[in-house]
Design an enzyme around this catalytic site. Structure first.
Site, PDB file in Angstrom:
ATOM      1  N   LYS A   1      34.784   3.706  30.317  1.00 30.71           N
ATOM      2  CA  LYS A   1      35.477   4.703  29.489  1.00 30.71           C
ATOM      3  C   LYS A   1      36.318   5.586  30.409  1.00 30.71           C
ATOM      4  CE  LYS A   1      34.686   8.462  26.176  1.00 30.71           C
ATOM      5  NZ  LYS A   1      33.650   9.237  25.455  1.00 30.71           N
TER       6      LYS A   1
ATOM      7  N   LYS B   1      37.171   1.380  26.892  1.00 32.30           N
ATOM      8  CA  LYS B   1      37.822   2.381  26.050  1.00 32.30           C
ATOM      9  C   LYS B   1      38.753   3.223  26.907  1.00 32.30           C
ATOM     10  CE  LYS B   1      36.825   6.347  23.057  1.00 32.30           C
ATOM     11  NZ  LYS B   1      35.797   7.274  22.552  1.00 32.30           N
TER      12      LYS B   1
END
Length: 343
Positions: A207, A264
């Site tokens: 992320k 992400k």
């Protein structure tokens, strides 16, 4: 002006266009396909009985009370979307610096999970494990005593307790999105010790500290005030410059017991999706985040892009890069398009 006589022929034993000649041939050789079952629909839930609240920066996305959330989930199942990721927007009065509302046994998110699983037990339910919806400062964990950083181990202690609560409420996956070191192993041990060994972990493994999250923070109410400095999460989220580090994080989560990994954002990080896909045999998710969704809507509103075609192409690219499943706000629309039903 010259004309084409038709007498000129290239001596080509290999003509790739042969395999593009008809729709039937193109379908036979298609390498990547999208299915409604590939999608996970992120949904936002609010307390009470209020009417759906539109998220201004995310056209078509609404915050839903629990009853409307169940209806939305039922509609998604009918389109072939079999999984949802739930995110709460809680009353600001319940927030504090320590995010204590995250451990309330009657928390909004837990009531939402119970309602959805009671009505639709076959639906896969995923919940976010992080403190940003619950803290006044908007960070994903507890701050250090001087407020200068997020305290890793103290945060993990809270996330472990939060995960057990969510598992007992009936979720299929807990999804730690905090990026604290060691949290996957700690959560796995706690789930197993609590008798929740069947609850899976979908780790937000790679992320990034991205600028594409803004609309989501509006949706869950974790944004800083307009007159405050932007949230800086670079001490725990990945640098957008780093590829190898993203793979290290993913493999570390795998070794600690994650059942599925995630990259992400998705669209700006297709190379990372491919790197992680090549490094692991675990199921891989990618999150097409709020900013990716919003920018396509904004360009379409100006008449610069075809929304449906660009949305579907962006999802195909994410799947082609190596994602097995895609969290996307286009889930319902995309599923209907794949079924031939349009909007």
């Amino acid at each position: 002006m010259s004309t084409m006589s038709g007498s000129f022929k290239l001596d080509l034993p290999v003509r790739p266009r042969r395999l593009r000649r008809t729709a039937g041939i193109r379908a036979l050789v298609e390498e990547t396909t999208l299915r409604p079952a590939d999608f996970i629909a992120p949904l936002f839930v609010i307390d009470g009985k209020a009417a759906p609240e539109p998220v201004g920066s995310m056209p078509g996305v609404e915050r839903l009370n629990i009853a409307d959330l169940v209806k939305e989930c039922r509609g998604l199942l009918k389109t072939g979307v079999r999984a949802v990721a739930l995110f709460p927007k809680i009353d600001p009065r319940l927030k504090n610096d320590h995010g204590t509302a995250a451990l309330d046994e009657d928390a909004l998110i837990l009531r939402a999970v119970r309602a959805v699983k009671k009505a639709l037990p076959e639906l896969v339910v995923i919940t976010d494990i992080a403190l940003d919806p619950y803290t006044t400062h908007g960070h994903d964990g507890l701050l250090t005593s001087d407020g200068a950083d997020v305290a890793n181990d103290a945060t993990v202690e809270v996330l472990v307790k939060m995960s057990v609560l969510h598992a007992r409420a009936g979720v299929d996956f807990v999804a730690p999105s905090d990026m604290m070191d060691g949290r996957i192993a700690a959560i796995r041990r706690a789930l197993d010790a609590a008798g929740c060994e069947q609850t899976a972990i979908m780790a937000y493994s790679s992320k990034f500290a991205s600028a594409f999250y803004g609309p989501f923070r509006d949706a869950v109410g974790s944004s800083k005030a307009a007159d405050s400095a932007p949230l800086d999460k670079r001490t725990y989220q990945l640098s957008p410059a780093n590829r190898r580090e993203a793979v290290v994080e993913a493999l570390l989560d795998e070794s600690e017991g994650a059942d599925a990994l995630m990259v992400k954002p998705a669209g700006p990080y297709l190379d990372i999706i491919r790197e992680v896909r090549d490094a692991t045999r675990k199921p891989l998710a990618a999150y097409q985040v709020s900013g990716e969704y919003a920018q396509l809507h904004a360009a379409a509103k100006l008449g610069w892009l075809d929304l449906e075609r660009t949305a579907m192409e962006s999802l195909l690219a994410i799947k082609r890069a190596g994602a097995d499943m895609i969290l996307t706000y286009f889930a319902k629309t995309a599923a209907r398009l794949l079924q031939g039903g349009g909007k």
